[in-house]
Design a protein around this motif. Structure first.
Motif, PDB file in Angstrom:
ATOM      1  N   UNK A  79      41.673  41.572  46.064  1.00 43.87           N
ATOM      2  CA  UNK A  79      41.293  40.679  47.167  1.00 43.87           C
ATOM      3  C   UNK A  79      39.993  39.945  46.828  1.00 43.87           C
ATOM      4  N   UNK A  80      39.056  40.649  46.227  1.00 44.02           N
ATOM      5  CA  UNK A  80      37.790  40.033  45.846  1.00 44.02           C
ATOM      6  C   UNK A  80      38.032  38.874  44.878  1.00 44.02           C
ATOM      7  N   UNK A  81      38.868  39.098  43.888  1.00 36.17           N
ATOM      8  CA  UNK A  81      39.175  38.062  42.892  1.00 36.17           C
ATOM      9  C   UNK A  81      39.820  36.854  43.562  1.00 36.17           C
ATOM     10  N   UNK A  82      40.697  37.100  44.508  1.00 39.29           N
ATOM     11  CA  UNK A  82      41.342  36.021  45.241  1.00 39.29           C
ATOM     12  C   UNK A  82      40.315  35.191  46.017  1.00 39.29           C
ATOM     13  N   UNK A  83      39.409  35.869  46.680  1.00 40.36           N
ATOM     14  CA  UNK A  83      38.380  35.172  47.449  1.00 40.36           C
ATOM     15  C   UNK A  83      37.430  34.400  46.539  1.00 40.36           C
ATOM     16  N   UNK A  84      37.080  34.991  45.409  1.00 42.87           N
ATOM     17  CA  UNK A  84      36.211  34.292  44.457  1.00 42.87           C
ATOM     18  C   UNK A  84      36.920  33.052  43.898  1.00 42.87           C
ATOM     19  N   UNK A  85      38.217  33.174  43.632  1.00 48.30           N
ATOM     20  CA  UNK A  85      38.987  32.027  43.131  1.00 48.30           C
ATOM     21  C   UNK A  85      38.943  30.890  44.144  1.00 48.30           C
ATOM     22  N   UNK A  86      39.041  31.215  45.423  1.00 47.95           N
ATOM     23  CA  UNK A  86      38.992  30.184  46.459  1.00 47.95           C
ATOM     24  C   UNK A  86      37.634  29.475  46.491  1.00 47.95           C
TER      25      UNK A  86
END
Length: 135
Positions: free
Chosen positions: A70-77
């Motif tokens: 989830x962290x990686x997804x949010x950082x990608x955004x």
């Protein structure tokens, strides 16, 4: 008939836009990997694991790794909001060059040295703050 064509056109545009967003997000997540930013969490995990009892480390690591998805997804955004899809592709290309690969390989050394400098700076900052906090 005209309504059907308009609805179909909107659906097609929506699907195309979603596919572009998915590809852009995949590139942003790839950038986080090839740049070494996600690798930093391996180092952080090593440090944190020292504080977890040996018997609980495997369970902790499993839960920690799941939280990184989830962290990686949010950082990608976040990166998607600051860079265009073509810029993201250029950033990935950079890290696929010899110098980009070297930068990735030096990530741990840079992390360790940066952490030492940051600790020393923080101690100096604490002294400076105490000087100004005195009344």
């Amino acid at each position: 008939m005209k309504k059907i064509i308009v609805v179909a056109a909107f659906m097609l545009v929506g699907h195309f836009g979603f596919a572009q967003d998915a590809a852009f997000k995949a590139d942003a997540e790839k950038y986080l990997e090839v740049s070494g930013q996600m690798k930093t969490f391996d180092y952080l995990t090593e440090e944190i694991m020292q504080n977890i009892p040996e018997a609980k480390r495997a369970d902790f690591k499993k839960e920690f790794d799941a939280s990184l998805v989830d962290f990686k997804s949010q950082m990608a955004e976040i990166y998607m909001s600051e860079f265009t899809p073509s810029e993201m592709k250029e950033l990935i290309k950079l890290y696929e060059t010899p110098i980009g690969k070297k930068l990735y390989e030096k990530n741990k050394v840079l992390y360790d040295k940066g952490q030492a400098v940051g600790t020393e700076w923080g101690m100096g900052l604490q002294g400076m703050m105490m000087k100004y906090m005195e009344m």
